[in-house]
Design an enzyme around this catalytic site. Structure first.
Site, PDB file in Angstrom:
ATOM      1  N   GLU A  67       0.844  -1.205   0.000  1.00  0.00           N
ATOM      2  CA  GLU A  67       0.000   0.000   0.000  1.00  0.00           C
ATOM      3  C   GLU A  67       0.876   1.250   0.000  1.00  0.00           C
ATOM      4  O   GLU A  67       0.566   2.239  -0.662  1.00  0.00           O
ATOM      5  CB  GLU A  67      -0.960  -0.025   1.193  1.00  0.00           C
ATOM      6  CG  GLU A  67      -1.992  -1.100   0.976  1.00  0.00           C
ATOM      7  CD  GLU A  67      -3.201  -1.012   1.873  1.00  0.00           C
ATOM      8  OE1 GLU A  67      -3.584   0.085   2.304  1.00  0.00           O
ATOM      9  OE2 GLU A  67      -3.783  -2.085   2.124  1.00  0.00           O
ATOM     10  N   GLU A  68       1.987   1.181   0.746  1.00  0.00           N
ATOM     11  CA  GLU A  68       2.923   2.316   0.774  1.00  0.00           C
ATOM     12  C   GLU A  68       3.410   2.632  -0.646  1.00  0.00           C
ATOM     13  O   GLU A  68       3.461   3.783  -1.063  1.00  0.00           O
ATOM     14  CB  GLU A  68       4.094   1.950   1.700  1.00  0.00           C
ATOM     15  CG  GLU A  68       5.209   2.953   1.681  1.00  0.00           C
ATOM     16  CD  GLU A  68       6.232   2.747   2.815  1.00  0.00           C
ATOM     17  OE1 GLU A  68       5.928   2.049   3.795  1.00  0.00           O
ATOM     18  OE2 GLU A  68       7.329   3.308   2.701  1.00  0.00           O
ATOM     19  N   ARG A  69       3.745   1.570  -1.397  1.00  0.00           N
ATOM     20  CA  ARG A  69       4.299   1.791  -2.743  1.00  0.00           C
ATOM     21  C   ARG A  69       3.239   2.285  -3.708  1.00  0.00           C
ATOM     22  O   ARG A  69       3.514   3.146  -4.546  1.00  0.00           O
ATOM     23  CB  ARG A  69       4.930   0.499  -3.250  1.00  0.00           C
ATOM     24  CG  ARG A  69       6.252   0.247  -2.563  1.00  0.00           C
ATOM     25  CD  ARG A  69       6.754  -1.149  -2.772  1.00  0.00           C
ATOM     26  NE  ARG A  69       7.924  -1.374  -1.944  1.00  0.00           N
ATOM     27  CZ  ARG A  69       8.180  -2.485  -1.285  1.00  0.00           C
ATOM     28  NH1 ARG A  69       7.347  -3.500  -1.358  1.00  0.00           N
ATOM     29  NH2 ARG A  69       9.252  -2.610  -0.552  1.00  0.00           N
TER      30      ARG A  69
END
Ligand SMILES: Cc1cc2nc3c(=O)[nH]c(=O)nc-3n(C[C@H](O)[C@H](O)[C@H](O)COP(=O)(O)OP(=O)(O)OC[C@H]3O[C@@H](n4cnc5c(N)ncnc54)[C@H](O)[C@@H]3O)c2cc1C
Length: 269
Positions: A241-243
């Site tokens: 999700e961060e990426r």
């Protein structure tokens, strides 16, 4: 994919919010090396913007991830990368594992205030000797009665000097490096948690980044997210999700660079 009226409505709400509540202050926050996270997150929480794809039971909107992508894209309009990154830490980096694997009790205690904007979150994974190589972290959380006792150091932790809670990755056993890790919620007001001065960075200056030190920090074992020993896998999932947040968040900035370049080449004699 094709965006719907609903996607566009969320996009407009975010754009308006950025134009009135963020961009007029962005230069000042860059100069200050910090922005008022509690104040800003509360305003965003009141509009529901910190829980677009989070479960309804904990105050989220319960929408699918395409709406979160619209959110990330639109944050790219912010005239200070540090602020959009700090917001992303709250929504897409420090809370996805809690939302997906946390117990109901844990989600009521920690996720609901993060979505409401009443609490600021950090993700505490990196260490001075372990960045890309997450498996190499040395911070430990050892069982003692009903608690964990945490010792170690985290590096480059965004939001940390303002954070109420850390989503911490620590070694909870001596098993193999991919099987010995766990994610644990650590309130920053726990005795033994301390911070370095804010780090003086080249970019992302408006977000507060610091080292975090853990010296015999005692937290209840109920603060464990999901199952013990699954922390490495949970963190790798959380990184997805961060990426996605980072990838979508880059688009508006690039568009802005192109538009500014076109404008400049038309003006220049
Ligand atoms: C502004 C900022 C905010 C941050 N916020 C947070 C945060 O909130 N929470 C958190 O936990 N961390 C945070 N970080 C840390 C970030 O996740 C790490 O910087 C990142 O994981 C890279 O680690 P490193 O800096 O130790 O670099 P390294 O891992 O040492 O990498 C240095 C270089 O070597 C390359 N490299 C590494 N391993 C290999 C390999 N096996 N083969 C080939 N090349 C390799 C890398 O691609 C890179 O170019 C932040 C960092 C910055 C700069």
């Amino acid at each position: 994919m094709k965006f719907t009226e609903e996607h566009n409505a969320i996009r407009e709400t975010i754009a308006r919010f950025i134009d009135t509540e963020i961009n007029p202050y962005a230069d000042q926050w860059e100069a200050d090396g910090i922005f008022p996270a509690h104040e800003l997150f509360k305003k965003m929480g009141d509009l529901g913007l910190l829980g677009i794809a989070k479960p309804l039971e904990y105050g989220g909107m319960g929408l699918d991830y395409s709406y979160q992508i619209v959110f990330s894209e639109e944050l790219g309009r912010i005239a200070s990368g540090g602020v959009s990154m700090a917001i992303g830490v709250q929504t897409d980096m420090a809370t996805p594992a809690l939302a997906r694997f946390g117990s109901d009790e844990l989600r009521r205690e920690f996720l609901a205030p993060a979505i409401a904007g009443d609490a600021v979150f950090s993700i505490a994974v990196s260490e001075p000797h372990a960045g890309s190589d997450v498996a190499a972290i040395k911070t430990t959380a050892k069982k003692d009665g009903d608690d964990y006792i945490i010792n170690g150091t985290k590096m480059w932790i965004t939001n940390s000097t303002q954070a109420d809670y850390l989503c911490l990755l620590a070694n909870t056993s001596d098993d193999k490096p991919h099987l010995n890790k766990s994610l644990i919620i650590v309130p920053t007001n726990t005795p033994g948690v301390s911070f370095s001065e804010r780090l003086n960075k080249l970019g992302m200056r408006s977000s507060d980044t610091a080292q975090v030190f853990f010296d015999d920090v005692r937290v209840p074992q109920k603060n464990l997210i999901g199952e013990e020993g699954h922390g490495f896998i949970y963190q790798m999932l959380q990184f997805q999700e961060e990426r996605l947040f980072a990838a979508a968040g880059g688009l508006k900035g690039m568009e802005d660079c192109i538009n500014k370049t076109i404008e400049y080449t038309r003006e220049r004699q």
